[in-house]
Design an enzyme around this catalytic site. Structure first.
Site, PDB file in Angstrom:
ATOM      1  N   PHE A 154     122.633 -17.641   7.255  1.00 33.65           N
ATOM      2  CA  PHE A 154     123.361 -16.625   6.482  1.00 33.65           C
ATOM      3  C   PHE A 154     122.580 -15.314   6.365  1.00 33.65           C
ATOM      4  O   PHE A 154     122.955 -14.423   5.613  1.00 33.65           O
ATOM      5  CB  PHE A 154     123.700 -17.146   5.081  1.00 33.65           C
ATOM      6  CG  PHE A 154     124.682 -18.291   5.091  1.00 33.65           C
ATOM      7  CD1 PHE A 154     125.757 -18.301   5.977  1.00 33.65           C
ATOM      8  CD2 PHE A 154     124.527 -19.362   4.219  1.00 33.65           C
ATOM      9  CE1 PHE A 154     126.663 -19.358   5.997  1.00 33.65           C
ATOM     10  CE2 PHE A 154     125.429 -20.416   4.229  1.00 33.65           C
ATOM     11  CZ  PHE A 154     126.491 -20.419   5.123  1.00 33.65           C
ATOM     12  N   HIS A 155     121.442 -15.227   7.065  1.00 32.62           N
ATOM     13  CA  HIS A 155     120.672 -13.976   7.007  1.00 32.62           C
ATOM     14  C   HIS A 155     121.372 -12.918   7.844  1.00 32.62           C
ATOM     15  O   HIS A 155     121.759 -13.165   8.981  1.00 32.62           O
ATOM     16  CB  HIS A 155     119.255 -14.217   7.552  1.00 32.62           C
ATOM     17  CG  HIS A 155     118.307 -13.107   7.238  1.00 32.62           C
ATOM     18  ND1 HIS A 155     118.375 -11.877   7.861  1.00 32.62           N
ATOM     19  CD2 HIS A 155     117.275 -13.032   6.371  1.00 32.62           C
ATOM     20  CE1 HIS A 155     117.417 -11.106   7.383  1.00 32.62           C
ATOM     21  NE2 HIS A 155     116.734 -11.780   6.474  1.00 32.62           N
ATOM     22  N   ASN A 203     102.956 -14.008  13.019  1.00 33.19           N
ATOM     23  CA  ASN A 203     104.000 -13.513  12.123  1.00 33.19           C
ATOM     24  C   ASN A 203     103.517 -13.597  10.686  1.00 33.19           C
ATOM     25  O   ASN A 203     103.057 -14.651  10.242  1.00 33.19           O
ATOM     26  CB  ASN A 203     105.285 -14.333  12.272  1.00 33.19           C
ATOM     27  CG  ASN A 203     106.444 -13.686  11.537  1.00 33.19           C
ATOM     28  OD1 ASN A 203     106.902 -12.617  11.924  1.00 33.19           O
ATOM     29  ND2 ASN A 203     106.886 -14.300  10.470  1.00 33.19           N
ATOM     30  N   GLU A 204     103.589 -12.493   9.992  1.00 29.97           N
ATOM     31  CA  GLU A 204     103.271 -12.447   8.563  1.00 29.97           C
ATOM     32  C   GLU A 204     102.122 -13.378   8.197  1.00 29.97           C
ATOM     33  O   GLU A 204     102.285 -14.335   7.421  1.00 29.97           O
ATOM     34  CB  GLU A 204     104.527 -12.771   7.736  1.00 29.97           C
ATOM     35  CG  GLU A 204     105.595 -11.700   7.880  1.00 29.97           C
ATOM     36  CD  GLU A 204     106.783 -11.887   6.959  1.00 29.97           C
ATOM     37  OE1 GLU A 204     107.024 -13.026   6.503  1.00 29.97           O
ATOM     38  OE2 GLU A 204     107.484 -10.893   6.694  1.00 29.97           O
ATOM     39  N   GLU A 212     110.460  -5.201  10.365  1.00 25.63           N
ATOM     40  CA  GLU A 212     111.650  -5.972  10.003  1.00 25.63           C
ATOM     41  C   GLU A 212     112.324  -5.328   8.801  1.00 25.63           C
ATOM     42  O   GLU A 212     111.644  -4.854   7.880  1.00 25.63           O
ATOM     43  CB  GLU A 212     111.284  -7.406   9.589  1.00 25.63           C
ATOM     44  CG  GLU A 212     110.777  -8.300  10.669  1.00 25.63           C
ATOM     45  CD  GLU A 212     110.458  -9.703  10.133  1.00 25.63           C
ATOM     46  OE1 GLU A 212     111.026 -10.107   9.095  1.00 25.63           O
ATOM     47  OE2 GLU A 212     109.615 -10.377  10.743  1.00 25.63           O
ATOM     48  N   TRP A 270     117.380 -15.337   1.459  1.00 28.97           N
ATOM     49  CA  TRP A 270     116.331 -15.953   0.644  1.00 28.97           C
ATOM     50  C   TRP A 270     116.097 -15.281  -0.705  1.00 28.97           C
ATOM     51  O   TRP A 270     115.343 -15.792  -1.524  1.00 28.97           O
ATOM     52  CB  TRP A 270     115.009 -16.013   1.424  1.00 28.97           C
ATOM     53  CG  TRP A 270     114.574 -14.690   2.005  1.00 28.97           C
ATOM     54  CD1 TRP A 270     114.810 -14.250   3.282  1.00 28.97           C
ATOM     55  CD2 TRP A 270     113.864 -13.633   1.347  1.00 28.97           C
ATOM     56  NE1 TRP A 270     114.287 -12.980   3.466  1.00 28.97           N
ATOM     57  CE2 TRP A 270     113.690 -12.584   2.287  1.00 28.97           C
ATOM     58  CE3 TRP A 270     113.348 -13.454   0.056  1.00 28.97           C
ATOM     59  CZ2 TRP A 270     113.041 -11.395   1.985  1.00 28.97           C
ATOM     60  CZ3 TRP A 270     112.693 -12.267  -0.242  1.00 28.97           C
ATOM     61  CH2 TRP A 270     112.544 -11.261   0.710  1.00 28.97           C
ATOM     62  N   CYS A 302      90.400 -27.222   4.131  1.00 27.37           N
ATOM     63  CA  CYS A 302      89.853 -28.376   4.854  1.00 27.37           C
ATOM     64  C   CYS A 302      88.331 -28.266   4.959  1.00 27.37           C
ATOM     65  O   CYS A 302      87.757 -27.197   4.705  1.00 27.37           O
ATOM     66  CB  CYS A 302      90.492 -28.472   6.235  1.00 27.37           C
ATOM     67  SG  CYS A 302      89.871 -27.248   7.391  1.00 27.37           S
ATOM     68  N   ARG A 355     106.556 -23.264   8.646  1.00 27.73           N
ATOM     69  CA  ARG A 355     105.820 -22.345   9.530  1.00 27.73           C
ATOM     70  C   ARG A 355     104.653 -21.773   8.742  1.00 27.73           C
ATOM     71  O   ARG A 355     104.523 -22.053   7.551  1.00 27.73           O
ATOM     72  CB  ARG A 355     106.741 -21.240  10.050  1.00 27.73           C
ATOM     73  CG  ARG A 355     107.414 -20.448   8.944  1.00 27.73           C
ATOM     74  CD  ARG A 355     108.255 -19.306   9.480  1.00 27.73           C
ATOM     75  NE  ARG A 355     108.927 -18.617   8.383  1.00 27.73           N
ATOM     76  CZ  ARG A 355     109.615 -17.500   8.512  1.00 27.73           C
ATOM     77  NH1 ARG A 355     109.747 -16.938   9.684  1.00 27.73           N
ATOM     78  NH2 ARG A 355     110.186 -16.938   7.477  1.00 27.73           N
ATOM     79  N   CYS A 376      87.107 -25.237   6.899  1.00 21.40           N
ATOM     80  CA  CYS A 376      87.181 -23.961   6.161  1.00 21.40           C
ATOM     81  C   CYS A 376      86.078 -23.883   5.106  1.00 21.40           C
ATOM     82  O   CYS A 376      85.476 -22.832   4.888  1.00 21.40           O
ATOM     83  CB  CYS A 376      88.555 -23.797   5.518  1.00 21.40           C
ATOM     84  SG  CYS A 376      89.855 -23.470   6.720  1.00 21.40           S
TER      85      CYS A 376
END
Ligand code: GAL
Length: 662
Positions: free
Chosen positions: A353-354, A146-147, A303, A311, A154, A108, A157
């Site tokens: 497992f978060h 998100n974040e 969050e 993580w 490229c 992501r 850019c």
């Protein structure tokens, strides 16, 4: 909303084939006293499974059902992770790495921010979401992407970077001067020759490196503005935010804040390590203060984790009470919400497992669920403090662009200049005195403060030295340190004496700076006391300043290491070396006293942190015990306990909220 927002990321798109679970989730959220869910953060593939084919009814059903149960929605745009069809059909949306390699689909946060196709596709889905949900009373805000983070190299850019440079410099000669490019014969004849920094190309032109980072921030902000426009074109009028990250240096959040209605961020302290909980609390406390100071208004804790993450190096469970402490800690520092990642734990993939409010057992009698429900009760009990503001009289300068410059420069200590560590040490010394602290960048206003602590302001931009001078002239107390006022914003050394523009304020002049090897130390002595220092030691010549401490060793033994100078109506301290905790503590105590700042409470127990917020004629005091001993706060007649022990005692991993009538 009247109450503190309490909720978090909820991903029902992973459970659409389980209506029983979707129904149960609402019951469990409600029983945990939640009033908010953040929906759709990574739901693009469900929202638009094939190009131009939008499926949003499932989302509407969930939003409406939550709302009927007292739970509002913060709705996300899904640009943080794109569906596979988009990458297959339009490879230009994929990111290019610094060495020119094109990334594949996967993960992501890995799209090109410049790609017109990506911008168009994001615009379309965002607008559809706004058209459908902007008028829904359940939707109280927009969570854009998100974040945000990362870079793309490229050709699109690179060209956008050249245009950005043209706008900044006007002529190639001006760019050459700002980047000192005659060095090693790297002169540019035309903007078309400029390439982004690369490990297989230009990597030692500091002006280029810094401008590239500024460009990345501006390009990300530009992308964000496309998303904002899509939402507004679709009719959205609710506040918009992006979720920021802990000490993230890929973006200058200070430049992005002006385009946001409200700041929000994601806080995941590493609790329970061998050094205890005070250290991570102080690290995240500083970041809360940084986030609040971006707009000088309450922020959202978008969050946090109800138990342990998946993580971090090690996933320690949160000890009983710690979730309550961490949640109130954010509120105390200015948050108007406590939100989790996430409400229901995934069954598969990397985050299974978060920690979550509801784990895979689906039970409401787990330790985590029960404490989360208690956090919900606490937030209701203290809800009158919602919207209260922080009025810190002391500010600590933590500047992202300066951080880039220090990290990039060569010498005097390539094995670590310790910029953030030093800021954290000073922050700790300030907070231990029981005061509120704003954490600001160098462009922030200085007028609200009586004390400004200015560690290692190596790169000074926008002539901020003049504002610092005016601050002291008008009666402020300034604490400056080694490695301040050395270069301008493109890393060109200032000509003449340094700290640039501030030699008369500090009453000193820099002579040389010595980088010490790890493990090497010097001493600082004066007034019968001896402290130690390491890392960096500057030789300075007092020119009007009074010497408080001198070096004890090396060929510069006996020379000034800490000075104070009266200037205008104020005073300026100059600390020439990276000093130990004892000296930082003594120095901060003295500077706070000089600035006339009183502590929020007398005799703050060790291990307990305090913050305050003001509203009407009330001051709300928040205490969290991150230490290992019980503490006690003595309460006066005008103070009452809103949450916690009525006698003011705070056992470890417990909190106290006090309302003081002014
Ligand atoms: C955040 C991210 C969330 C989730 C969380 C896990 O950085 O925004 O989507 O992955 O970490 O802690």
């Amino acid at each position: 909303m009247e109450h503190f927002i309490y909720g978090g990321d909820y991903n029902p798109d992973q459970w659409l084939d389980r209506p029983d679970i979707l129904k149960e989730d609402v019951r469990l959220m409600k029983n945990a006293h939640m009033n908010e869910a953040t929906l759709g953060v990574f739901a693009w593939a469900v929202e638009e499974p094939r190009e131009g084919e939008y499926h949003l009814d499932w989302l509407e059903e969930i939003i409406d059902r939550l709302y009927e149960n007292g739970i509002s929605t913060i709705l996300a745009t899904p640009s943080g992770a794109r569906p596979r069809w988009l990458a297959e059909k339009y490879p230009e949306v994929l990111r290019t790495l610094p060495d020119g390699t094109k990334a594949k689909f996967g993960g992501r946060h890995n799209h090109c921010f410049t790609s017109p196709v990506y911008r168009q596709k994001v615009y379309e889905i965002d607008r559809k979401l706004a058209e459908k949900f902007a008028g829904n009373p359940a939707v109280i805000g927009w969570h854009i992407s998100n974040e945000f983070g990362g870079e793309c190299y490229c050709p699109l850019c690179q060209e956008a970077f050249r245009q950005w440079l043209k706008k900044k410099y006007g002529t190639i000669e001006a760019l050459n001067r700002a980047w000192w490019s005659t060095f090693w014969s790297h002169t540019y004849a035309d903007f078309s020759e400029v390439e982004a920094p690369s490990p297989i190309g230009e990597s030692a032109t500091m002006g280029l490196d810094l401008d590239w980072k500024r460009f990345i921030t501006d390009q990300t902000a530009d992308f964000m503005k496309v998303e904002k426009k899509a939402l507004k074109d679709g009719g959205a009028a609710q506040p918009m935010t992006i979720n920021m990250m802990y000490d993230y240096d890929g973006l200058d959040y200070g430049r992005m804040a002006k385009d946001l209605d409200i700041i929000s961020w994601d806080s995941y302290p590493e609790w329970g390590g061998p050094e205890g909980n005070e250290k991570p609390a102080l690290g995240h406390g500083r970041c809360h203060d940084y986030m609040r100071s971006l707009k000088d208004q309450p922020f959202l804790l978008m969050e946090s984790c109800p138990s342990s993450t998946n993580w971090q190096e090690v996933s320690r469970l949160k000890a009983p009470g710690l979730l309550t402490c961490a949640s109130l800690h954010a509120i105390g520092h200015g948050a108007d919400s406590v939100q989790y990642f996430q409400i229901r734990q995934s069954r598969g993939s990397s985050e299974k497992f978060h920690g979550a409010l509801i784990d895979q057992t689906g039970r409401d009698d787990t330790r985590v669920y029960k404490e989360a429900a208690e956090v919900g009760r606490m937030l209701e009990r203290i809800s009158r403090a919602k919207g209260a503001v922080t009025r810190a009289r002391a500010a600590l300068v933590q500047d992202t662009q300066n951080r880039w410059a220090i990290a990039d420069t060569q010498g005097p200590r390539n094995c670590g200049m310790g910029y953030l560590e030093f800021i954290q040490e000073l922050y700790r010394a300030l907070k231990k005195q029981g005061i509120d602290v704003d954490v600001i960048d160098q462009d922030h206003g200085y007028e609200p403060y009586d004390l400004i602590v200015l560690p290692m302001l190596y790169s000074v931009r926008n002539e901020n030295d003049r504002r610092l001078k005016a601050f002291v002239e008008n009666g402020g107390v300034l604490v400056g340190t080694y490695f301040t006022g050395v270069v301008d914003e493109t890393d060109l050394c200032f000509e003449g004496d340094t700290p640039h523009g501030l030699t008369d304020v500090f009453g000193i002049r820099r002579l040389e700076i010595d980088g010490l090897y790890d493990g090497q130390k010097n001493t600082l002595t004066g007034n019968g006391k001896t402290y130690s220092c390491d890392r960096l030691c500057e030789r300075i010549a007092p020119e009007g300043a009074e010497t408080l401490l001198t070096y004890g060793e090396d060929f510069y033994a006996g020379e000034s290491a800490l000075t104070v100078h009266a200037f205008g109506k104020g005073k300026a301290y100059y600390l020439a070396a990276h000093a130990d905790e004892a000296l930082l503590s003594d120095l901060m105590r003295r500077a706070i006293f000089d600035a006339g700042i009183g502590p929020l409470v007398q005799d703050l127990p060790s291990g307990v942190e305090v913050q305050s917020r003001l509203k009407g004629d009330s001051t709300y005091l928040f205490f969290e015990n991150f230490g290992t001993e019980e503490g006690k706060i003595s309460l006066s007649k005008n103070e009452s306990v809103l949450y916690g022990e009525q006698d003011g005692s705070i056992p470890p991993c417990h909190v106290l909220v006090v309302e003081r009538k002014n």
